[in-house]
Scaffold this motif. Structure first.
Motif, PDB file in Angstrom:
ATOM      1  N   PHE A 111     -10.555 -20.990  11.332  1.00  0.00           N
ATOM      2  CA  PHE A 111      -9.577 -19.996  11.779  1.00  0.00           C
ATOM      3  C   PHE A 111     -10.225 -19.264  12.948  1.00  0.00           C
ATOM      4  N   THR A 112      -9.841 -19.651  14.154  1.00  0.00           N
ATOM      5  CA  THR A 112     -10.536 -19.178  15.354  1.00  0.00           C
ATOM      6  C   THR A 112      -9.542 -18.639  16.368  1.00  0.00           C
ATOM      7  N   PRO A 113      -8.897 -17.502  16.078  1.00  0.00           N
ATOM      8  CA  PRO A 113      -7.939 -16.967  17.040  1.00  0.00           C
ATOM      9  C   PRO A 113      -8.572 -16.415  18.299  1.00  0.00           C
ATOM     10  N   ASP A 114      -9.922 -16.218  18.300  1.00  0.00           N
ATOM     11  CA  ASP A 114     -10.565 -15.653  19.491  1.00  0.00           C
ATOM     12  C   ASP A 114     -10.735 -16.667  20.604  1.00  0.00           C
ATOM     13  N   LYS A 115     -10.466 -17.944  20.353  1.00  0.00           N
ATOM     14  CA  LYS A 115     -10.494 -19.001  21.369  1.00  0.00           C
ATOM     15  C   LYS A 115     -11.888 -19.246  21.957  1.00  0.00           C
ATOM     16  N   ASN A 116     -12.912 -18.700  21.353  1.00  0.00           N
ATOM     17  CA  ASN A 116     -14.249 -18.869  21.912  1.00  0.00           C
ATOM     18  C   ASN A 116     -15.086 -19.889  21.165  1.00  0.00           C
ATOM     19  N   THR A 117     -14.497 -20.601  20.220  1.00  0.00           N
ATOM     20  CA  THR A 117     -15.287 -21.559  19.455  1.00  0.00           C
ATOM     21  C   THR A 117     -15.493 -22.864  20.213  1.00  0.00           C
ATOM     22  N   SER A 118     -14.673 -23.128  21.205  1.00  0.00           N
ATOM     23  CA  SER A 118     -14.817 -24.368  21.967  1.00  0.00           C
ATOM     24  C   SER A 118     -14.568 -24.091  23.436  1.00  0.00           C
ATOM     25  N   PRO A 119     -15.517 -23.443  24.123  1.00  0.00           N
ATOM     26  CA  PRO A 119     -15.291 -23.111  25.525  1.00  0.00           C
ATOM     27  C   PRO A 119     -15.104 -24.347  26.375  1.00  0.00           C
ATOM     28  N   ALA A 120     -14.453 -24.141  27.511  1.00  0.00           N
ATOM     29  CA  ALA A 120     -14.107 -25.265  28.380  1.00  0.00           C
ATOM     30  C   ALA A 120     -15.337 -26.046  28.784  1.00  0.00           C
ATOM     31  N   GLY A 121     -15.223 -27.348  28.710  1.00  0.00           N
ATOM     32  CA  GLY A 121     -16.286 -28.220  29.167  1.00  0.00           C
ATOM     33  C   GLY A 121     -17.342 -28.513  28.134  1.00  0.00           C
ATOM     34  N   SER A 122     -17.235 -27.927  26.938  1.00  0.00           N
ATOM     35  CA  SER A 122     -18.255 -28.175  25.925  1.00  0.00           C
ATOM     36  C   SER A 122     -17.687 -29.054  24.830  1.00  0.00           C
ATOM     37  N   GLY A 123     -18.586 -29.671  24.062  1.00  0.00           N
ATOM     38  CA  GLY A 123     -18.151 -30.466  22.933  1.00  0.00           C
ATOM     39  C   GLY A 123     -18.325 -29.691  21.650  1.00  0.00           C
ATOM     40  N   LEU A 124     -17.988 -30.330  20.524  1.00  0.00           N
ATOM     41  CA  LEU A 124     -18.179 -29.697  19.231  1.00  0.00           C
ATOM     42  C   LEU A 124     -19.663 -29.603  18.922  1.00  0.00           C
ATOM     43  N   THR A 125     -20.093 -28.473  18.393  1.00  0.00           N
ATOM     44  CA  THR A 125     -21.462 -28.361  17.927  1.00  0.00           C
ATOM     45  C   THR A 125     -21.620 -29.228  16.684  1.00  0.00           C
ATOM     46  N   PRO A 126     -22.845 -29.628  16.339  1.00  0.00           N
ATOM     47  CA  PRO A 126     -23.030 -30.459  15.142  1.00  0.00           C
ATOM     48  C   PRO A 126     -22.441 -29.829  13.889  1.00  0.00           C
ATOM     49  N   GLN A 127     -22.601 -28.506  13.732  1.00  0.00           N
ATOM     50  CA  GLN A 127     -22.085 -27.843  12.544  1.00  0.00           C
ATOM     51  C   GLN A 127     -20.564 -27.909  12.486  1.00  0.00           C
ATOM     52  N   VAL A 128     -19.905 -27.603  13.616  1.00  0.00           N
ATOM     53  CA  VAL A 128     -18.442 -27.641  13.647  1.00  0.00           C
ATOM     54  C   VAL A 128     -17.949 -29.079  13.526  1.00  0.00           C
ATOM     55  N   ALA A 129     -18.656 -30.023  14.158  1.00  0.00           N
ATOM     56  CA  ALA A 129     -18.256 -31.427  14.064  1.00  0.00           C
ATOM     57  C   ALA A 129     -18.277 -31.905  12.613  1.00  0.00           C
ATOM     58  N   ASP A 130     -19.323 -31.540  11.883  1.00  0.00           N
ATOM     59  CA  ASP A 130     -19.394 -31.929  10.473  1.00  0.00           C
ATOM     60  C   ASP A 130     -18.240 -31.311   9.690  1.00  0.00           C
ATOM     61  N   GLN A 131     -17.894 -30.065  10.025  1.00  0.00           N
ATOM     62  CA  GLN A 131     -16.808 -29.388   9.338  1.00  0.00           C
ATOM     63  C   GLN A 131     -15.468 -30.073   9.610  1.00  0.00           C
ATOM     64  N   VAL A 132     -15.219 -30.394  10.878  1.00  0.00           N
ATOM     65  CA  VAL A 132     -13.947 -31.009  11.256  1.00  0.00           C
ATOM     66  C   VAL A 132     -13.860 -32.433  10.710  1.00  0.00           C
ATOM     67  N   ILE A 133     -14.928 -33.195  10.838  1.00  0.00           N
ATOM     68  CA  ILE A 133     -14.928 -34.568  10.312  1.00  0.00           C
ATOM     69  C   ILE A 133     -14.810 -34.568   8.789  1.00  0.00           C
ATOM     70  N   GLY A 134     -15.450 -33.589   8.154  1.00  0.00           N
ATOM     71  CA  GLY A 134     -15.366 -33.478   6.701  1.00  0.00           C
ATOM     72  C   GLY A 134     -13.941 -33.282   6.218  1.00  0.00           C
ATOM     73  N   THR A 135     -13.141 -32.587   7.028  1.00  0.00           N
ATOM     74  CA  THR A 135     -11.730 -32.413   6.681  1.00  0.00           C
ATOM     75  C   THR A 135     -11.020 -33.762   6.641  1.00  0.00           C
ATOM     76  N   GLY A 136     -11.290 -34.611   7.648  1.00  0.00           N
ATOM     77  CA  GLY A 136     -10.710 -35.954   7.649  1.00  0.00           C
ATOM     78  C   GLY A 136     -11.157 -36.772   6.454  1.00  0.00           C
ATOM     79  N   GLU A 137     -12.425 -36.621   6.053  1.00  0.00           N
ATOM     80  CA  GLU A 137     -12.925 -37.368   4.903  1.00  0.00           C
ATOM     81  C   GLU A 137     -12.233 -36.928   3.617  1.00  0.00           C
ATOM     82  N   GLN A 138     -11.988 -35.610   3.496  1.00  0.00           N
ATOM     83  CA  GLN A 138     -11.277 -35.127   2.304  1.00  0.00           C
ATOM     84  C   GLN A 138      -9.871 -35.717   2.235  1.00  0.00           C
ATOM     85  N   LEU A 139      -9.179 -35.727   3.374  1.00  0.00           N
ATOM     86  CA  LEU A 139      -7.823 -36.262   3.379  1.00  0.00           C
ATOM     87  C   LEU A 139      -7.831 -37.757   3.109  1.00  0.00           C
TER      88      LEU A 139
END
Length: 541
Positions: free
Chosen positions: A362-390
């Motif tokens: 839940f990131t309404p501040d829009k600063n979790t993924s600034p322009a030109g950057s990729g997902l950090t390892p921690q966030v990537a694991d979190q996002v990919i983990g969501t796909g694994e759960q589904l």
């Protein structure tokens, strides 16, 4: 003898002339000083009682409830050495304005939205301008009532307090007069030092630190929105004409048992998006609407009323939460009579079995993924983990799943081979591709939708507005995707509606589209060579 007489005089007996002198005790006050000292004490007491009464009256009565545009607001006055105005917008934060000097601070707290007036704004974009004009008068009227109420409460509180303390009519009246002078003088100082231009240079607290457009660029956005809304009114009407033309082509003729799904995503509070959705639902005979998240911008309570338009569609509305949607937003959607909220769960609608899961962030501040950057390892694991759960939920489903829903396409990787189609949003850029597959696995197609809300008001900040986009998906009797129409409204700042039809030649293998690289656990995620949106989330998503 003289020395003895002097000692007697020093002891306070008699003066040399034989008159008795007042006996002086240590700490005693001479008779001539008693009157002035008593008067000074009474004055200090009256002043103290007056100030206490004013403070109690202001704190207890310096408050009025009023309507400001569609908002139910509370105006409050409080003692303050620096003055100024504070506008609270819970839970987003506050705006601090150096609006005036003096010992009073004005606090404006915006509360809930009035349902009737909010719906009127959504249905009639022209009413936004009328509401902005009336809001100024609402504030002026509310401040006048607040000032009169504060003066009355301060004087009344002072009179009551003075009557209890002094039990003297004269002193009580003096205290009441002083209270009137102090309160009126403070408010007069604020009015005399009023600086209307202070609204152009606010200071921010809370999440609003990341949203200066709330005041700074709001005027330009509002002007652009008026022009943009006028264009969209004409553009939406053209959708039916385009559909009539395209559907008559011999390229693809939907069968009578075809199931039509409308895929929308990333509405971001744009009321015009609902107008377009209603038109498409009616003209394309849609069976079910699928929303892959970010229906709001901040997930706040006032925004929850925006989802009330879901019930007007009168079609099943399947929704998953995006990273801009709070749990409160999902609950507001779930309260709509035709809505189904999925969170690592499945449902069957119009013969289609659909599985979905909300975004883990839940990131309404829009600063979790600034322009030109990729997902950090921690966030990537979190996002990919969501796909694994589904994916695990889909494997346990008693019925084969036809469509899987995730908000961020970075979650789609683990879903390869579990179902024929994955729908996503988040990036505000349309993309169709195939997920990498293991030998022997069935093909899974990934369809990423653009922003149906044109990225909200932020989409109007650039030179050209972000186009509104959505897709109509056609499923055959076996629930396989046969074709899809991409609908784009606006685009390149021109008054146009684009509709592109794509026919899948082999539904079991999917259309001939490129394979999309997907993020993996254990390392940072960089943009894919082909610019795939699954590798790098949009900073506006």
């Amino acid at each position: 003898m003289d020395g003895q007489q002097n000692e007697q005089n020093a002891a306070g007996g008699t003066t040399p002339a034989g008159r008795r002198r007042w006996p002086l005790r240590r700490g005693a006050v001479p008779p001539g000083w008693r009157g002035p000292l008593r008067m000074a004490g009474v004055t200090v007491a009256v002043l103290a009682v007056t100030l206490a009464g004013v403070v109690l009256g202001v704190l207890g009565g310096g408050r009025v409830d009023t309507d400001i545009g569609p908002f139910q607001a509370t105006l409050t006055l409080s003692p303050d050495t620096d003055g100024g105005t504070r506008v609270d917008i819970p839970p987003l934060g506050a705006l601090l304005l150096d609006s005036h000097d003096g010992p009073t601070r004005l606090t404006v707290r915006l509360g809930a939205l009035d349902q009737t007036r909010t719906e009127a704004l959504i249905d009639d974009p022209a009413s936004i301008q009328r509401a902005s004009v009336s809001a100024v008068e609402d504030v002026r009227s509310g401040v006048m009532r607040l000032g009169l109420r504060t003066v009355a409460c301060a004087v009344l509180a002072t009179l009551l307090l003075a009557a209890l303390v002094f039990r003297n009519v004269r002193r009580t009246a003096v205290a009441g007069g002083l209270a009137l002078a102090v309160t009126a003088g403070s408010l007069g100082t604020a009015a005399a030092t009023l600086r209307p231009q202070a609204i152009e240079e606010p200071r921010y607290e809370g999440l609003l630190v990341n949203a200066p457009a709330i005041v700074g660029d709001a005027r330009r956005i509002a002007n652009d929105y008026t022009r943009y809304a006028e264009q969209l009114e004409r553009l939406v009407g053209n959708v039916s004409k385009l559909y009539t033309t395209v559907s008559g082509l011999p390229v693809f003729e939907p069968a009578p048992d075809t199931t039509r799904v409308l895929h929308v995503s990333d509405m971001h509070l744009n009321p015009t998006g609902w107008q377009l959705i209603r038109t498409v639902v009616e003209q394309f005979d849609i069976d079910v609407v699928i929303d892959t998240g970010d229906i709001t911008d901040w997930g706040s309570e006032p925004e929850a009323s925006y989802v009330g338009s879901i019930g007007l569609l009168r079609k099943p509305y399947v929704y998953i939460r995006g990273n801009h949607d709070s749990a409160r937003t999902a609950a507001a959607v779930a309260r709509q009579p035709n809505a189904i909220v999925l969170n690592n769960s499945t449902t069957t609608v119009a013969g289609l079995t659909i599985a979905g899961i909300g975004d883990p962030r839940f990131t309404p501040d829009k600063n979790t993924s600034p322009a030109g950057s990729g997902l950090t390892p921690q966030v990537a694991d979190q996002v990919i983990g969501t796909g694994e759960q589904l994916a695990e939920t889909i494997r346990r489903s008693p019925r084969p799943v036809d469509i899987a829903l995730v908000h961020d396409p970075a979650s789609a990787g683990p879903l390869s081979g579990t179902c024929p189609l994955v729908l996503a949003g988040h990036t505000h850029a349309r993309q169709v591709s195939k997920l990498p597959q293991q030998p022997g696995q069935p093909t899974t197609q990934l369809m990423v939708e653009g922003s149906t809300g044109g990225a909200g008001l932020r989409g109007l900040e650039g030179e050209e507005p972000t186009p509104l986009s959505m897709s109509v998906l056609y499923f055959d009797k076996d629930k396989l995707l046969q074709a899809y129409d991409d609908i784009t409204v606006g685009g390149t700042g021109e008054a146009q509606v684009n509709l592109e039809r794509h026919v899948i030649r082999d539904p079991k293998a999917g259309d001939q589209v490129p394979v999309t690289p997907t993020p993996t656990r254990g390392g940072p995620v960089s943009p894919a060579p082909n610019g795939s949106p699954t590798a790098t989330p949009s900073p506006t998503g």
